[in-house]
Design a protein around this motif. Structure first.
Motif, short mmCIF file in Angstrom:
data_model
loop_
_atom_site.label_atom_id
_atom_site.label_comp_id
_atom_site.label_asym_id
_atom_site.label_seq_id
_atom_site.Cartn_x
_atom_site.Cartn_y
_atom_site.Cartn_z
N ALA A 1 -3.64 -14.20 -11.34
CA ALA A 1 -4.31 -14.29 -10.00
C ALA A 1 -4.38 -13.14 -8.87
O ALA A 1 -5.12 -12.49 -8.35
CB ALA A 1 -4.22 -15.77 -9.87
N VAL A 2 -3.18 -13.50 -8.03
CA VAL A 2 -3.14 -11.78 -7.41
C VAL A 2 -2.94 -10.70 -8.03
O VAL A 2 -3.36 -9.64 -7.93
CB VAL A 2 -1.66 -12.74 -6.84
CG1 VAL A 2 -0.28 -12.41 -7.66
CG2 VAL A 2 -1.10 -11.76 -5.43
N LEU B 1 -4.79 -9.97 -10.54
CA LEU B 1 -6.31 -9.19 -10.85
C LEU B 1 -7.28 -9.33 -9.40
O LEU B 1 -7.98 -8.88 -9.31
CB LEU B 1 -6.98 -10.50 -11.46
CG LEU B 1 -6.03 -10.22 -12.96
CD1 LEU B 1 -6.60 -11.89 -14.38
CD2 LEU B 1 -6.11 -8.96 -14.27
N ILE B 2 -6.90 -10.11 -8.65
CA ILE B 2 -8.05 -10.47 -7.77
C ILE B 2 -7.02 -10.02 -6.14
O ILE B 2 -8.00 -10.10 -5.29
CB ILE B 2 -8.50 -11.80 -7.43
CG1 ILE B 2 -7.39 -13.01 -6.76
CG2 ILE B 2 -9.58 -11.77 -8.77
CD1 ILE B 2 -8.22 -13.94 -6.79
N GLY B 3 -6.42 -9.61 -6.35
CA GLY B 3 -5.67 -9.01 -4.73
C GLY B 3 -5.05 -9.94 -4.36
O GLY B 3 -4.90 -11.97 -4.13
N ARG C 1 -6.60 -12.16 -2.29
CA ARG C 1 -7.47 -13.35 -1.89
C ARG C 1 -6.46 -15.10 -2.58
O ARG C 1 -6.53 -15.68 -2.34
CB ARG C 1 -8.54 -13.63 -2.18
CG ARG C 1 -9.96 -12.83 -1.44
CD ARG C 1 -11.04 -12.95 -2.25
NE ARG C 1 -11.27 -11.60 -3.71
CZ ARG C 1 -11.73 -11.46 -4.32
NH1 ARG C 1 -13.77 -12.06 -3.39
NH2 ARG C 1 -11.96 -10.73 -5.27
N ALA C 2 -5.68 -14.20 -3.34
CA ALA C 2 -5.12 -15.42 -3.95
C ALA C 2 -3.67 -15.21 -3.91
O ALA C 2 -2.57 -15.54 -4.31
CB ALA C 2 -4.80 -15.12 -5.90
#
Length: 436
Positions: free
Chosen positions: A270-271, A273-275, A277-278
């Motif tokens: 998650a971190v 792929l979406i930076g 916000r995760a």
């Protein structure tokens, strides 16, 4: 006799353990390179990465990963579940040890941690012979015990709510907790409820198919967070539900590995792929659960390489009879020197490095392993799913507090006693689950 693991199980276990090793290392690289924004500065926690030392770190991680082969042949016990998490923590320390900026003998610390891990796994994974006991609760007495535990938990929650009951954000939790004025005895009871007594009651009620009362146990777990403002209390009810779902679809040993692997993998992906916000889930799982206990080993090795050892005087009973170089608790001393918060450390750091230093730490850790493995013997013959649920919080406890604190303050000794007197006729192990 130990059963020969099937070829399918071997392959699955090797694949999951290999993935766990890779994810632990990848998470630490992400932390050090700020690819994973979290509400903490990795440099303050001495989490670094240098590509020029990657080969050395990889070789050491691979060497320690080979110890993980023991998980393939070990039976399903509570020690197996606890050992997976401590194994990941030691692996993370061995990786961090290659890049740490703290000045101490890193080679000696690495050898000590490597040896400690190997010796710890021997009793924790394979000392499983059942304890001989003539007394077990009857079916009716066991059901009454579960109700009594719920009543006791309810009274404890009400008592705690008189002193504190407020919902605060995670990043404000530590500051708000400083203002709590809960009596010490009540703090002990609350810690036991979170770590041992309510998980045991929940597991027993699920096994006895008393679903409404099991839901009440989860509700009481939720209420413990606004009273204690602890991360463990916030984490506990979600973790119990997660493990309940997991054990229904995966065999005990694979569930133990997946319970750590899956959250770490999801948070890491998650971190990446979406930076940003995760960043919060990555901070809670990959950083707080595994990296911080590994950092504690780094800090303890540094501090006690230039300061007096405790020789177990951090234990209040011992301190009453011997002189001690430290008046304050070790968590407070570490905060004063490193400004990382008042965090305790695992038995590897406290009973090991702080008490006797890196040379003798492996022998002390071996002894601690036998103490932890008493849980295997106390729960032998019970259903692995019941043991997993009732001991759900033990990895989090052993990762973050010394062995003595775990057994006394968090009620691990009481949990072992409850396992010992639980009637086997109600919660018998699945075929092939009992080993000696």
């Amino acid at each position: 006799m130990l059963e020969e693991p099937s070829i399918r199980f071997r392959r699955t276990c090797i694949a999951l353990l290999s993935a766990l090793v890779a994810i632990c290392c990848a998470s630490l690289i992400a932390l050090a390179t700020t690819a994973a924004p979290i509400p903490f500065d990795p440099a303050v926690f001495h989490v670094f990465f240098d590509p020029q030392r990657l080969a050395i770190a990889a070789v050491i991680a691979l060497g320690f990963a080979l110890i993980g082969i023991s998980f393939i042949f070990a039976p399903p016990t509570i020690g197996y579940y606890v050992a997976i998490y401590l194994y990941a923590m030691l692996l993370s320390f061995l990786w961090l040890n290659c890049f740490s900026d703290l000045d101490y003998n890193h080679t000696l610390a690495g050898i000590s941690a490597f040896s400690s891990g190997a010796l710890f796994l021997l009793p924790v994974l394979f000392w499983t012979r059942p304890l001989s006991i003539d007394f077990r609760l009857s079916s009716a007495a066991f059901d009454k015990l579960l109700v009594v535990l719920l009543c006791f938990a309810s009274v404890t929650v009400l008592a705690g709510a008189r002193y504190s009951f407020s919902f605060v954000a995670i990043d404000e939790m530590a500051a708000a907790r400083e203002n709590l004025a809960t009596p010490r005895v009540l703090n002990y009871l609350l810690a036991m409820m979170i770590s041992s007594l309510l998980p045991f009651a929940f597991a027993g009620l699920v096994a006895r198919r008393k679903h409404m009362l099991a839901a009440l146990a989860i509700g009481l777990q939720f209420l413990l967070y606004p009273i204690t403002l602890s991360k463990l209390a916030l984490f506990a009810p979600f973790w119990l539900i997660f493990l309940l779902l997991l054990i229904k679809v995966v065999e005990f040993r694979l569930a133990a590995i997946v319970s750590l692997l899956l959250p770490m993998l999801v948070a890491l992906l998650a971190v990446l792929l979406i930076g940003g916000r995760a960043g919060l889930p990555f901070s809670i799982v990959n950083f707080r659960m595994i990296a911080v206990p590994a950092v504690a080993l780094d800090v303890y090795n540094h501090f006690f390489s230039r300061n007096d050892l405790t020789y177990f005087c951090q234990i209040s009973v011992v301190k009453a009879f011997v002189s001690c170089a430290y008046d304050a608790q070790l968590s407070v001393i570490m905060q004063q020197h490193y400004r990382l918060g008042n965090f305790n450390a695992s038995l590897f750091a406290t009973e090991g490095i702080a008490s006797v230093g890196p040379w003798l730490a492996p022998l002390v850790v071996l002894g601690c392993g036998f103490v932890v493995a008493i849980g295997n013997r106390a729960s032998a013959g019970l259903s692995p799913s019941f043991v997993l649920l009732s001991g759900a919080m033990l990895p989090q406890v052993f990762l973050n507090v010394p062995l003595t604190v775990a057994f006394v303050t968090h009620g691990v000794a009481l949990l072992y006693l409850l396992w010992l007197v639980t009637p086997r006729s109600l919660l018998e192990a699945e075929p092939g689950a009992a080993h000696s």
